[in-house]
Design a protein around this motif. Structure first.
Motif, PDB file in Angstrom:
ATOM      1  N   MET A 217       0.838  -1.187   0.000  1.00 38.96           N
ATOM      2  CA  MET A 217       0.000   0.000   0.000  1.00 38.96           C
ATOM      3  C   MET A 217       0.879   1.246   0.000  1.00 38.96           C
ATOM      4  O   MET A 217       2.021   1.216   0.445  1.00 38.96           O
ATOM      5  CB  MET A 217      -0.903   0.031   1.243  1.00 38.96           C
ATOM      6  CG  MET A 217      -1.824  -1.155   1.389  1.00 38.96           C
ATOM      7  SD  MET A 217      -2.525  -1.285   3.067  1.00 38.96           S
ATOM      8  CE  MET A 217      -2.989   0.396   3.419  1.00 38.96           C
ATOM      9  N   VAL A 218       0.313   2.346  -0.485  1.00 42.57           N
ATOM     10  CA  VAL A 218       0.996   3.637  -0.446  1.00 42.57           C
ATOM     11  C   VAL A 218       0.016   4.680   0.072  1.00 42.57           C
ATOM     12  O   VAL A 218      -1.126   4.748  -0.388  1.00 42.57           O
ATOM     13  CB  VAL A 218       1.512   4.048  -1.843  1.00 42.57           C
ATOM     14  CG1 VAL A 218       2.070   5.476  -1.807  1.00 42.57           C
ATOM     15  CG2 VAL A 218       2.574   3.084  -2.331  1.00 42.57           C
ATOM     16  N   THR A 219       0.469   5.475   1.044  1.00 42.45           N
ATOM     17  CA  THR A 219      -0.341   6.571   1.568  1.00 42.45           C
ATOM     18  C   THR A 219       0.502   7.848   1.572  1.00 42.45           C
ATOM     19  O   THR A 219       1.725   7.802   1.434  1.00 42.45           O
ATOM     20  CB  THR A 219      -0.824   6.296   3.006  1.00 42.45           C
ATOM     21  OG1 THR A 219       0.322   6.144   3.858  1.00 42.45           O
ATOM     22  CG2 THR A 219      -1.671   5.030   3.067  1.00 42.45           C
ATOM     23  N   ALA A 220      -0.149   8.982   1.718  1.00 45.70           N
ATOM     24  CA  ALA A 220       0.542  10.267   1.847  1.00 45.70           C
ATOM     25  C   ALA A 220       0.734  10.563   3.326  1.00 45.70           C
ATOM     26  O   ALA A 220      -0.243  10.575   4.088  1.00 45.70           O
ATOM     27  CB  ALA A 220      -0.269  11.369   1.173  1.00 45.70           C
ATOM     28  N   GLU A 221       1.977  10.764   3.738  1.00 41.41           N
ATOM     29  CA  GLU A 221       2.305  10.944   5.149  1.00 41.41           C
ATOM     30  C   GLU A 221       3.196  12.175   5.345  1.00 41.41           C
ATOM     31  O   GLU A 221       3.751  12.707   4.394  1.00 41.41           O
ATOM     32  CB  GLU A 221       3.016   9.693   5.682  1.00 41.41           C
ATOM     33  CG  GLU A 221       2.230   8.405   5.538  1.00 41.41           C
ATOM     34  CD  GLU A 221       0.934   8.390   6.351  1.00 41.41           C
ATOM     35  OE1 GLU A 221       0.864   9.104   7.372  1.00 41.41           O
ATOM     36  OE2 GLU A 221       0.004   7.661   5.959  1.00 41.41           O
ATOM     37  N   PRO A 222       3.365  12.606   6.597  1.00 47.15           N
ATOM     38  CA  PRO A 222       4.275  13.724   6.870  1.00 47.15           C
ATOM     39  C   PRO A 222       5.707  13.359   6.494  1.00 47.15           C
ATOM     40  O   PRO A 222       6.059  12.180   6.441  1.00 47.15           O
ATOM     41  CB  PRO A 222       4.142  13.924   8.391  1.00 47.15           C
ATOM     42  CG  PRO A 222       2.837  13.290   8.754  1.00 47.15           C
ATOM     43  CD  PRO A 222       2.656  12.141   7.815  1.00 47.15           C
ATOM     44  N   PRO A 223       6.557  14.352   6.224  1.00 45.22           N
ATOM     45  CA  PRO A 223       7.969  14.061   5.930  1.00 45.22           C
ATOM     46  C   PRO A 223       8.582  13.234   7.048  1.00 45.22           C
ATOM     47  O   PRO A 223       8.373  13.498   8.223  1.00 45.22           O
ATOM     48  CB  PRO A 223       8.605  15.457   5.860  1.00 45.22           C
ATOM     49  CG  PRO A 223       7.487  16.361   5.497  1.00 45.22           C
ATOM     50  CD  PRO A 223       6.255  15.795   6.154  1.00 45.22           C
ATOM     51  N   GLY A 224       9.351  12.222   6.670  1.00 43.91           N
ATOM     52  CA  GLY A 224       9.921  11.319   7.660  1.00 43.91           C
ATOM     53  C   GLY A 224       9.093  10.070   7.872  1.00 43.91           C
ATOM     54  O   GLY A 224       9.551   9.112   8.469  1.00 43.91           O
ATOM     55  N   GLY A 225       7.824  10.073   7.372  1.00 39.14           N
ATOM     56  CA  GLY A 225       6.985   8.884   7.465  1.00 39.14           C
ATOM     57  C   GLY A 225       6.222   8.794   8.768  1.00 39.14           C
ATOM     58  O   GLY A 225       6.390   9.596   9.684  1.00 39.14           O
ATOM     59  N   SER A 226       5.348   7.797   8.851  1.00 40.18           N
ATOM     60  CA  SER A 226       4.511   7.558  10.025  1.00 40.18           C
ATOM     61  C   SER A 226       4.647   6.110  10.464  1.00 40.18           C
ATOM     62  O   SER A 226       5.084   5.250   9.696  1.00 40.18           O
ATOM     63  CB  SER A 226       3.040   7.856   9.703  1.00 40.18           C
ATOM     64  OG  SER A 226       2.847   9.185   9.270  1.00 40.18           O
ATOM     65  N   LEU A 227       4.263   5.851  11.706  1.00 45.19           N
ATOM     66  CA  LEU A 227       4.239   4.481  12.208  1.00 45.19           C
ATOM     67  C   LEU A 227       2.925   3.794  11.861  1.00 45.19           C
ATOM     68  O   LEU A 227       2.865   2.569  11.771  1.00 45.19           O
ATOM     69  CB  LEU A 227       4.449   4.473  13.725  1.00 45.19           C
ATOM     70  CG  LEU A 227       5.810   4.959  14.206  1.00 45.19           C
ATOM     71  CD1 LEU A 227       5.873   4.941  15.730  1.00 45.19           C
ATOM     72  CD2 LEU A 227       6.924   4.097  13.627  1.00 45.19           C
ATOM     73  N   LEU A 228       1.860   4.580  11.676  1.00 45.61           N
ATOM     74  CA  LEU A 228       0.559   4.076  11.257  1.00 45.61           C
ATOM     75  C   LEU A 228       0.037   4.989  10.151  1.00 45.61           C
ATOM     76  O   LEU A 228       0.289   6.196  10.178  1.00 45.61           O
ATOM     77  CB  LEU A 228      -0.433   4.056  12.426  1.00 45.61           C
ATOM     78  CG  LEU A 228      -0.136   3.085  13.571  1.00 45.61           C
ATOM     79  CD1 LEU A 228      -1.124   3.312  14.719  1.00 45.61           C
ATOM     80  CD2 LEU A 228      -0.208   1.640  13.089  1.00 45.61           C
ATOM     81  N   PRO A 229      -0.692   4.446   9.178  1.00 47.75           N
ATOM     82  CA  PRO A 229      -1.212   5.293   8.102  1.00 47.75           C
ATOM     83  C   PRO A 229      -2.135   6.378   8.649  1.00 47.75           C
ATOM     84  O   PRO A 229      -2.951   6.129   9.539  1.00 47.75           O
ATOM     85  CB  PRO A 229      -1.978   4.301   7.219  1.00 47.75           C
ATOM     86  CG  PRO A 229      -1.420   2.952   7.551  1.00 47.75           C
ATOM     87  CD  PRO A 229      -1.040   3.023   9.001  1.00 47.75           C
ATOM     88  N   THR A 230      -1.992   7.577   8.114  1.00 49.18           N
ATOM     89  CA  THR A 230      -2.855   8.682   8.524  1.00 49.18           C
ATOM     90  C   THR A 230      -3.813   9.107   7.412  1.00 49.18           C
ATOM     91  O   THR A 230      -4.655   9.971   7.638  1.00 49.18           O
ATOM     92  CB  THR A 230      -2.006   9.906   8.945  1.00 49.18           C
ATOM     93  OG1 THR A 230      -1.231  10.355   7.809  1.00 49.18           O
ATOM     94  CG2 THR A 230      -1.067   9.541  10.087  1.00 49.18           C
ATOM     95  N   THR A 231      -3.682   8.514   6.228  1.00 44.92           N
ATOM     96  CA  THR A 231      -4.579   8.818   5.116  1.00 44.92           C
ATOM     97  C   THR A 231      -4.960   7.515   4.414  1.00 44.92           C
ATOM     98  O   THR A 231      -4.347   6.465   4.648  1.00 44.92           O
ATOM     99  CB  THR A 231      -3.920   9.764   4.092  1.00 44.92           C
ATOM    100  OG1 THR A 231      -2.752   9.134   3.549  1.00 44.92           O
ATOM    101  CG2 THR A 231      -3.519  11.069   4.744  1.00 44.92           C
ATOM    102  N   LYS A 232      -5.938   7.586   3.569  1.00 46.73           N
ATOM    103  CA  LYS A 232      -6.358   6.403   2.813  1.00 46.73           C
ATOM    104  C   LYS A 232      -5.334   6.060   1.746  1.00 46.73           C
ATOM    105  O   LYS A 232      -4.683   6.949   1.191  1.00 46.73           O
ATOM    106  CB  LYS A 232      -7.728   6.646   2.154  1.00 46.73           C
ATOM    107  CG  LYS A 232      -8.876   6.803   3.143  1.00 46.73           C
ATOM    108  CD  LYS A 232     -10.193   6.984   2.409  1.00 46.73           C
ATOM    109  CE  LYS A 232     -11.368   7.097   3.389  1.00 46.73           C
ATOM    110  NZ  LYS A 232     -12.659   7.295   2.685  1.00 46.73           N
ATOM    111  N   PRO A 233      -5.179   4.764   1.437  1.00 42.66           N
ATOM    112  CA  PRO A 233      -4.200   4.373   0.409  1.00 42.66           C
ATOM    113  C   PRO A 233      -4.549   4.944  -0.954  1.00 42.66           C
ATOM    114  O   PRO A 233      -5.708   5.002  -1.349  1.00 42.66           O
ATOM    115  CB  PRO A 233      -4.275   2.848   0.405  1.00 42.66           C
ATOM    116  CG  PRO A 233      -4.905   2.475   1.710  1.00 42.66           C
ATOM    117  CD  PRO A 233      -5.832   3.594   2.054  1.00 42.66           C
ATOM    118  N   VAL A 234      -3.501   5.372  -1.664  1.00 34.12           N
ATOM    119  CA  VAL A 234      -3.672   5.814  -3.048  1.00 34.12           C
ATOM    120  C   VAL A 234      -3.193   4.751  -4.024  1.00 34.12           C
ATOM    121  O   VAL A 234      -3.482   4.816  -5.214  1.00 34.12           O
ATOM    122  CB  VAL A 234      -2.937   7.153  -3.284  1.00 34.12           C
ATOM    123  CG1 VAL A 234      -3.543   8.258  -2.448  1.00 34.12           C
ATOM    124  CG2 VAL A 234      -1.445   7.020  -2.993  1.00 34.12           C
TER     125      VAL A 234
END
Length: 240
Positions: A217-234
């Motif tokens: 999966m790929v999601t849009a996250e803050p710079p540096g990445g996240s530990l859990l997805p914060t947006t829906k997968p694109v």
């Protein structure tokens, strides 16, 4: 005081390549990422250099670092710590200290430029293979992904335990965001990877391969990445 706009670009521009390589200390990384969220010029440099950084692991076979490498690096760290202790915290200390880089960074941009050229050639070759055959060569497997953007295409390529995400015509991530790759198995919570990118077309290496994952999966996250997805997968690819 650390600013957050394009006016501070000169202060942070030398951090772009080290940040992409994960070679910036935590405190400075956080400051740079705050700046990155507001500086379009730095985001353009990140976008320009990331394909080269992602191509570097593929440009040479992996080697085991010599035992003395750690000693040399720690020697540099200790030397800088002693310099800082000797300098103290004087009132006339500049706002942001000019940091001494390891020698590798002095020649980093020429190396990245060469790798970027190779990455462009590789990306063109990848586009040709996917567009004309829809399958990989011997030992390769290519799985088409579902993409929420109508004009974009994506697929996951695996071979010999390695994996990459092949992209074409992806839109830029939202302002202040990067794309992050996630691995998922049996509907469980997605596992984050270190694959962060803003490239619109090309190949993104998935560090360590897919392991036992059956979905990418790929999601849009803050710079540096996240530990859990914060947006829906694109992007979603079922690799099982």
């Amino acid at each position: 005081m650390i600013g957050n706009g394009n006016g501070d670009h000169a202060q942070f521009r030398d951090d772009v390549a080290p940040w992409l390589l994960g070679a910036v200390a935590d405190g400075e990384r956080e400051a740079f990422e705050r700046h990155l969220a507001a500086c379009g010029r730095c985001r353009e440099e990140v976008a320009a250099l990331r394909p080269a950084v992602e191509a570097l692991p593929l440009s040479a076979p992996p080697v085991v670092p010599p035992p003395e490498l750690r000693d040399r690096i720690m020697g540099v760290v200790r030397s800088e710590a002693e310099l800082l202790q000797a300098a103290g915290e004087g009132a006339d200390r500049p706002e942001r200290r000019e940091r001494r880089r390891l020698p590798v960074f002095g020649s980093l941009r020429p190396a990245l430029a060469a790798a970027a050229a190779a990455a462009v050639v590789a990306a063109g070759a990848v586009g040709y293979v996917i567009g004309n055959t829809g399958s990989g060569g011997a030992g390769e497997r290519v799985v088409a992904a579902k993409v929420t953007f109508p004009a974009a295409r994506a697929s996951v390529r695996t071979k010999d335990g390695q994996a990459s995400l092949e992209l074409a015509n992806m839109p830029a991530p939202p302002r202040g965001r990067v794309y992050q790759v996630w691995l998922r198995r049996n509907g469980e919570m997605p596992r984050p990877t270190r694959a962060l990118f803003v490239v619109r077309s090309g190949a993104v290496v998935i560090p360590g391969g897919l392991h036992d994952a059956d979905q990418v999966m790929v999601t849009a996250e803050p710079p540096g990445g996240s530990l859990l997805p914060t947006t829906k997968p694109v992007i979603v690819a079922n690799t099982a």
